[in-house]
Design an enzyme around this catalytic site. Structure first.
Site, PDB file in Angstrom:
ATOM      1  N   HIS A 151       0.822  -1.011  -0.330  1.00 48.50           N
ATOM      2  CA  HIS A 151      -0.187   0.110  -0.075  1.00 48.50           C
ATOM      3  C   HIS A 151       1.148   0.781   0.003  1.00 48.50           C
ATOM      4  O   HIS A 151       1.376   0.863   0.154  1.00 48.50           O
ATOM      5  CB  HIS A 151      -1.101   0.112   1.213  1.00 48.50           C
ATOM      6  CG  HIS A 151      -0.311   0.149   2.242  1.00 48.50           C
ATOM      7  ND1 HIS A 151       0.430   0.815   3.390  1.00 48.50           N
ATOM      8  CD2 HIS A 151      -0.289  -0.834   3.710  1.00 48.50           C
ATOM      9  CE1 HIS A 151       1.264   0.831   4.478  1.00 48.50           C
ATOM     10  NE2 HIS A 151       0.612  -0.765   4.714  1.00 48.50           N
ATOM     11  N   CYS A 159       3.726  -4.782   6.528  1.00 52.40           N
ATOM     12  CA  CYS A 159       2.804  -4.276   5.114  1.00 52.40           C
ATOM     13  C   CYS A 159       4.321  -4.093   4.070  1.00 52.40           C
ATOM     14  O   CYS A 159       5.344  -3.759   5.135  1.00 52.40           O
ATOM     15  CB  CYS A 159       1.872  -3.764   4.551  1.00 52.40           C
ATOM     16  SG  CYS A 159       0.622  -4.399   5.799  1.00 52.40           S
TER      17      CYS A 159
END
Length: 480
Positions: A151, A159
Site C-alpha cells: 500500500h 506490510c
C-alpha cells in the site's frame, strides 16, 4: 532567431505536456482526479513497446526485503517476463524472515497469488493490494495474520509500504493486466536475491532451511523467466511438478516428476551455483552477517522524515544498516541486545504493576524500615538493665538533679571551635561522655508488659504531678 523560436516552442509544448498523466515521468498526484483510473505515462508505455510488451499483458511482482526493492516484471509477445521497472520500497517492518503470527510485525515471505478482488481502491493508505496472507502454505503451518498489504503512505506494521506516487503506478499496472485477462498476479516475496554469495552470507540464520525451499522457485524463474506453478504438500512448497494425484497441503505429496526440459536447464544452473557457493564460503570464513533491527534501519534514513508528516516512516535497507562481523563480536553484540531487552521488559512489567495498583485504588508500595535493630542500639539496650539495677541500690526513689559544672571548666570539656554544651532541661536525660545522650530510665516490668506487642516504640509515659519530698529512710544517717 528562428532556432531560438523553435527552442521556446518546444519548451512550451513540453511544459503543457507535463500537465497530463500520459506524459508524466514521475506522478504528480495533484493532477490526478481519479486514482483508480490513472493512466500510465507515455514514457512507461513507450518502454513497454520497446520491450515487445502489450499494455494489458500479464505482470509479476518480486520483492527483496534486504535491499528494499519491489520489481514489476511483464510478459512480452513470447510470454517471457522481463523487468519493466524497479521501485524502492519506502517501509517494511520487522526483520528478514517469514511472518509467523498475528502482531509479530513481520512482512510475509513466500509465493502469493493476487486476484482482482484483492485490489482495494478505498484503502486508508491511498491504494492497496492485499497479499492474500496467509496462503495455503502458511495455513498448513499454523501461521496467522490479516490485512497484509502492498500500500501507499510509507508506513508499515507488517506490510510492504510504498509512496503514494509509486502505488498508483503499480496499481495501474495490475489493473491493466487484469483487464487483459490475467487471472492472478504472482507475488514472490524473498528475504534477498538468492545468489550463491547471499545464501553463504546468511548460512547461519535460523530461517535458512525455509529460504532454501523458496530458492527452488526463485531459481526456476531465473532460468525460465516464467512464473513457476506453485503447490503445497507435506507443509512444503513444490514448484513446476507434474503430479499423479492431488496436492494436499498437510498430507503426503503425490508421485511427482520435473519436466525434462526444466530438469536439464536446472542441472546446468545448479552446477554453477555449487561452484560459486564454495567460493563464497571461503570469502566469509570466520565471518557472520549481523542482521539489523527495524530501529537500526530507521536510523539510517532518519533525515528522510524531516519536514514530513509523522505517519511517513521510511525504514531503510538491511544492506545499509547491517554488517559482517567476526563470530565473537556478533555473540557479544547479541548478548548486549538481549540484556537491554530484558531490562526494558522488566521496566514495562514494573510500570504495568504500578498502573494496575493505581487503577484499583491500592496504595503504591513504599520502602519499609529495616526490621532489624542497629547493632549499637541493640547493645545499649542489653547493657541498660544491669547498669540500672546496680545504680538503683544507692539512688533515691526520685530522680536526682545533676550538679552544675563550674563555669571555668566548661571550655576544657568542649572541642576546639565547638559551642558550649547546653544544659539539659528538667526531666530530660543528661548527655553522656562523647556528646552522646544518656539512655533514659528503664521502664518497670509492669509498663513493659502493658506495651502492645510489635510496636517499634513504647508510648511516652504521661506526665505526673510533682511529688512531695519523702521522709529519709532510718538507715541513711548522712546527707541532706
Amino acid at each position: 532567431m528562428r532556432f531560438r523560436n523553435l527552442v521556446l516552442t518546444a519548451a512550451v509544448a513540453a511544459a503543457l505536456a507535463g500537465c497530463t498523466n500520459e506524459t508524466l515521468d514521475s506522478v504528480n498526484l495533484s493532477s490526478v482526479k481519479n486514482k483508480t483510473e490513472y493512466q500510465l505515462s507515455s514514457k512507461m508505455v513507450s518502454k513497454m513497446r520497446e520491450l515487445g510488451m502489450q499494455k494489458t499483458s500479464p505482470i509479476l511482482l518480486r520483492i527483496f526485503k534486504e535491499e528494499g526493492t519491489l520489481e514489476v516484471w511483464k510478459a512480452n509477445t513470447a510470454n517471457r517476463f522481463q523487468l519493466l521497472k524497479s521501485y524502492k520500497i519506502c517501509a517494511w517492518s520487522g526483520k528478514l524472515g517469514p511472518k509467523m503470527k498475528e502482531g509479530d510485525r513481520q512482512a510475509p515471505e513466500g509465493f502469493y497469488p493476487l486476484y482482482p478482488n484483492q485490489m482495494n481502491p478505498n484503502s486508508s493508505y491511498y491504494l492497496a493490494i492485499n497479499t492474500g496472507y496467509p496462503n495455503t502454505y502458511d495455513k498448513a503451518n499454523g501461521r496467522t495474520g490479516t490485512h497484509l498489504m502492498i500500500h501507499g503512505a510509507c508506513s508499515s506494521a507488517g506490510c510492504y509500504s510504498m509512496t503514494n506516487e509509486q502505488i498508483i503506478e503499480i496499481f495501474a499496472l495490475a489493473r491493466d493486466a487484469f483487464k487483459g485477462g490475467q487471472e492472478s498476479v504472482q507475488l514472490q516475496a524473498f528475504p534477498f536475491r538468492m545468489t550463491a554469495e547471499n545464501m553463504a552470507r546468511h548460512r547461519d540464520n535460523p530461517n535458512i532451511e525455509f529460504w532454501k525451499m523458496l530458492k527452488a522457485g526463485y531459481d526456476q524463474f531465473e532460468v525460465t523467466k516464467r512464473p513457476p506453478a506453485v503447490n503445497v504438500c507435506e507443509r512444503k512448497y513444490v514448484f513446476n511438478q507434474q503430479a499423479a494425484g492431488q496436492f494436499n497441503a498437510a498430507g503426503q505429496c503425490p508421485a511427482m516428476t520435473t519436466p525434462p526440459a526444466l530438469q536439464m536447464a536446472m542441472a546446468s544452473y545448479d552446477k554453477d551455483y555449487r561452484r560459486d557457493y564454495e567460493k563464497a564460503l571461503k570469502k566469509f570464513d570466520g565471518m557472520v552477517w549481523y542482521e539489523p533491527t527495524e530501529a537500526e534501519r530507521k536510523a539510517v534514513v532518519a533525515d528522510h522524515r524531516k519536514g514530513r508528516e509523522l505517519a511517513y516512516a521510511p525504514t531503510g535497507t538491511s544492506l545499509d544498516a547491517g554488517k559482517l562481523l567476526k563470530v565473537s563480536d556478533l555473540e557479544k553484540k547479541l548478548a548486549e541486545q538481549k540484556e537491554a531487552e530484558e531490562a526494558k521488559q522488566a521496566t514495562l512489567i514494573q510500570k504495568e504493576a504500578l498502573e494496575k495498583a493505581a487503577r484499583e485504588g491500592k496504595g503504591l508500595p513504599v520502602p519499609q524500615a529495616n526490621p532489624l535493630e542497629r547493632p549499637v542500639e541493640q547493645a545499649a539496650v542489653q547493657a541498660e538493665p544491669a547498669r540500672k539495677s546496680l545504680w538503683g541500690l544507692f539512688s533515691r526513689s526520685e530522680p536526682a538533679a545533676a550538679p552544675a559544672a563550674p563555669a571555668a571548666e566548661a571550655p576544657a570539656q568542649q572541642g576546639a571551635g565547638q559551642p558550649a554544651a547546653q544544659q539539659p532541661a528538667p526531666g530530660q536525660p543528661q548527655a553522656a561522655a562523647g556528646g552522646q545522650q544518656a539512655a533514659p530510665p528503664a521502664q518497670d516490668n509492669a509498663q513493659v508488659a502493658a506495651a502492645p506487642a510489635g510496636n517499634a516504640q513504647a508510648p511516652a509515659p504521661e506526665q505526673q504531678p510533682a511529688e512531695q519530698p519523702k521522709k529519709r529512710p532510718f538507715w541513711k544517717l548522712w546527707g541532706n
